[in-house]
Design a protein around this motif. Structure first.
Motif, PDB file in Angstrom:
ATOM      1  N   GLY A  23       0.790  -1.224   0.000  1.00  0.00           N
ATOM      2  CA  GLY A  23       0.000   0.000   0.000  1.00  0.00           C
ATOM      3  C   GLY A  23       0.821   1.271   0.000  1.00  0.00           C
ATOM      4  N   GLU A  26       2.058   1.710  -3.791  1.00  0.00           N
ATOM      5  CA  GLU A  26       1.105   1.391  -4.845  1.00  0.00           C
ATOM      6  C   GLU A  26       0.958   2.511  -5.877  1.00  0.00           C
ATOM      7  N   LYS A  27       0.854   3.736  -5.425  1.00  0.00           N
ATOM      8  CA  LYS A  27       0.559   4.833  -6.352  1.00  0.00           C
ATOM      9  C   LYS A  27       1.748   5.220  -7.217  1.00  0.00           C
ATOM     10  N   TRP A  42      -3.746  -9.131  -0.972  1.00  0.00           N
ATOM     11  CA  TRP A  42      -3.856  -8.069   0.032  1.00  0.00           C
ATOM     12  C   TRP A  42      -3.511  -8.734   1.357  1.00  0.00           C
ATOM     13  N   GLY A  56      -8.697   3.621   3.970  1.00  0.00           N
ATOM     14  CA  GLY A  56      -7.324   3.137   3.946  1.00  0.00           C
ATOM     15  C   GLY A  56      -6.697   3.014   5.308  1.00  0.00           C
ATOM     16  N   LEU A  73      -5.228   4.463   0.165  1.00  0.00           N
ATOM     17  CA  LEU A  73      -5.814   3.510  -0.772  1.00  0.00           C
ATOM     18  C   LEU A  73      -6.734   2.570  -0.009  1.00  0.00           C
ATOM     19  N   SER A  74      -7.887   2.317  -0.553  1.00  0.00           N
ATOM     20  CA  SER A  74      -8.828   1.409   0.083  1.00  0.00           C
ATOM     21  C   SER A  74      -8.748   0.018  -0.533  1.00  0.00           C
ATOM     22  N   TYR A  75      -9.426  -0.925   0.106  1.00  0.00           N
ATOM     23  CA  TYR A  75      -9.507  -2.271  -0.466  1.00  0.00           C
ATOM     24  C   TYR A  75     -10.126  -2.233  -1.855  1.00  0.00           C
ATOM     25  N   ASP A  77      -9.846   0.181  -4.058  1.00  0.00           N
ATOM     26  CA  ASP A  77      -8.800   0.604  -4.991  1.00  0.00           C
ATOM     27  C   ASP A  77      -7.949  -0.590  -5.410  1.00  0.00           C
ATOM     28  N   PHE A  78      -7.615  -1.423  -4.429  1.00  0.00           N
ATOM     29  CA  PHE A  78      -6.820  -2.628  -4.695  1.00  0.00           C
ATOM     30  C   PHE A  78      -7.546  -3.558  -5.657  1.00  0.00           C
ATOM     31  N   SER A  81      -7.761  -2.030  -9.175  1.00  0.00           N
ATOM     32  CA  SER A  81      -6.472  -2.068  -9.859  1.00  0.00           C
ATOM     33  C   SER A  81      -6.191  -3.467 -10.404  1.00  0.00           C
TER      34      SER A  81
END
Length: 506
Positions: A23, A26-27, A42, A56, A73-75, A77-78, A81
């Motif tokens: 996390g 990630e970005k 995750w 997040g 980032l939230s779940y 977002d994961f 992605s």
């Protein structure tokens, strides 16, 4: 070397090429999507305290001063992605019972607990200056209760979005992360070592709601960290108690077989299966490092590569304090067959250190080949290979060796090699296309590989790509001599060589 197309083969699970979610990077790090991974997990210590209702927010545990943070980032977002990049998702769900209540509280604030051995902006590591563990405060300092219904609500929210978009987003739910380490990793909220019974009770309580809310999803567990907790509980090592007293109280059965047998009995009684995948972690204990870390002297490099044998080789005596064969995957298969037949096998975390050294890359390539050989369901590298590293190119040897999508094929073909080398072979459904990954573990000497193709057909075309640590990854190599059923190929020192072959079937 021999590639034997007459021997029994099996389909390779695509989920052995998995990586983990990080996390914090990630970005900014998009190169993880270039490695060719098929699935992402995750997971990790902070996910034991993830509060899905706060986006997040999780607690960093003893990885970083027991701080509640918002990773941005939230779940969701994961999951999004992963869908965007064509990867499936394995989602760790907390069964610890406590999750972060905000993004600012800390487990051992200096203002309350005083000066500590290490500190970061007012939060301490939970140890007094002399290293003595401090008695934690109430869990509510950082956390809010997360009973099974909290997880049920989360899965309902996930499935509702799935139904709206018409696509499943979570394939596997993992029941927490390394629970037998909670009394150290999360000792601010769970200071007591977990027992056999405690693990089973939580598995049943949380697994039941996961199964109810998503009957088609797969459930994995117990995601234990390593050797001691394959065989014993945390309570077996509790201070002030007789060693292994918890195991002796449970028929002296090793933890994992006992756990599997109890869950099988639960299914017999209730008709509800709470586990589909046996998930264990594997980290060599031979002082080879983790991640980017690890010495790269000749002795350590050789030991790093040898340590992969703990995954599969019954003759390899582990060169650490363990001092006996681990043979993890065969052992897991035996435990499943004896105690809960039909379960799948996953290596939920592993790596061999020295990402940026060729020994780390060769160990990684060896592991991927063995996962295919041993026919396991999934494996998740921790965390993900750094761009352009030998470990990165080890993945690419199997997933995209030419930069144009060429990869290891879907069917395993048995193969044998002499000591100091490995060969892993695959074919497509029709049998006309074959890909082999050949490894030379000698750092100084090239090898001349004489490869016999047994019952594979007449060798037609040969393309060779090689990598020995140079920037840019795999490059085209001059093929060696070939005949109808054999070829010869030079293997440079410390190298990965991909043989991209076509054969005409007899």
């Amino acid at each position: 070397m021999t590639i034997d197309c007459t021997a029994p083969s099996h389909r390779i699970s695509p989920l052995i090429y998995g990586i983990a979610f990080d996390g914090l990077t990630e970005k900014r790090d998009k190169h993880q999507y270039e490695v060719g991974a098929t699935t992402r997990r995750w997971g990790g210590n902070p996910t034991s305290r993830y509060n899905w209702k706060l986006g997040g927010a999780w607690n960093t545990a003893n990885d970083w001063f027991y701080q509640n943070v918002d990773i941005g980032l939230s779940y969701d977002d994961f999951l999004e992605s992963n869908r965007k990049h064509g990867m499936t998702s394995a989602l760790t769900v907390p069964i610890l019972g406590w999750v972060a209540k905000d993004a600012k509280s800390v487990g051992f604030p200096v203002s309350r607990f005083g000066s500590q051995q290490q500190e970061d902006n007012g939060s301490g590591n939970g140890l007094a200056r002399d290293g003595t563990p401090l008695k934690p405060g109430a869990p509510t300092l950082t956390s809010t209760e997360a009973p099974p219904e909290f997880i049920a609500e989360w899965i309902r929210a996930i499935r509702k979005k799935d139904q709206e978009r018409g696509q499943r987003s979570v394939q596997t739910y993992i029941l927490d992360n390394e629970p037998m380490l909670w009394n150290s990793t999360h000792r601010d909220v769970h200071p007591e070592p977990l027992s056999y019974d405690g693990l089973l009770e939580r598995t049943i309580a949380y697994g039941t709601v996961v199964r109810k809310e998503d009957p088609e999803g797969l459930i994995a567990g117990p995601a234990e960290w390593g050797w001691t907790n394959y065989l014993w509980s945390a309570a077996d090592f509790a201070p002030g108690k007789m060693p292994h007293s918890d195991r002796r109280a449970h028929g002296n059965m090793p933890l994992l077989p006992w756990y599997l047998r109890q869950l099988r009995e639960h299914e017999k009684k209730t008709g509800v299966r709470l586990l589909d995948i046996v998930d264990l972690h594997f980290y060599p204990q031979t002082n080879v490092g983790v991640g980017l870390e690890g010495n790269t002297d000749p002795a350590t490099n050789a030991r790093r590569i040898r340590s992969t044998r703990g995954l599969w080789d019954p003759t390899y005596k582990d060169e650490s304090w363990i001092g006996e064969p681990i043979r993890l995957i065969p052992r897991m298969k035996e435990w499943v067959a004896d105690n809960y037949p039909g379960l799948r096998i996953s290596i939920g975390e592993y790596n061999f250190g020295a990402f940026r050294h060729m020994s780390g890359g060769l160990a990684q390539a060896e592991a991927l080949g063995r996962f295919a050989q041993e026919n396991i369901y999934s494996a998740y590298f921790w965390q993900y290979p750094t761009e352009g590293s030998p470990v990165f190119w080890a993945f690419r040897a199997f997933r995209n060796f030419d930069g144009k999508g060429s990869r290891f094929q879907d069917w395993w073909v048995p193969a044998k090699a002499t000591e100091g080398t490995s060969v892993f072979a695959s074919r497509d459904e029709a049998g006309g296309k074959m890909v082999a990954v050949v490894l030379n573990f000698d750092p100084d000497q090239a090898a001349q590989a004489q490869i016999q193709l047994k019952g594979c057909g007449t060798l037609d075309s040969v393309r060779v790509l090689g990598y020995s640590g140079a920037p840019g990854g795999f490059t085209e190599q001059t093929p060696g001599a070939k005949a109808a059923g054999s070829l010869t190929q030079r293997l440079p020192p410390y190298s990965m060589t991909v043989l991209d072959l076509t054969v005409k079937k007899p």
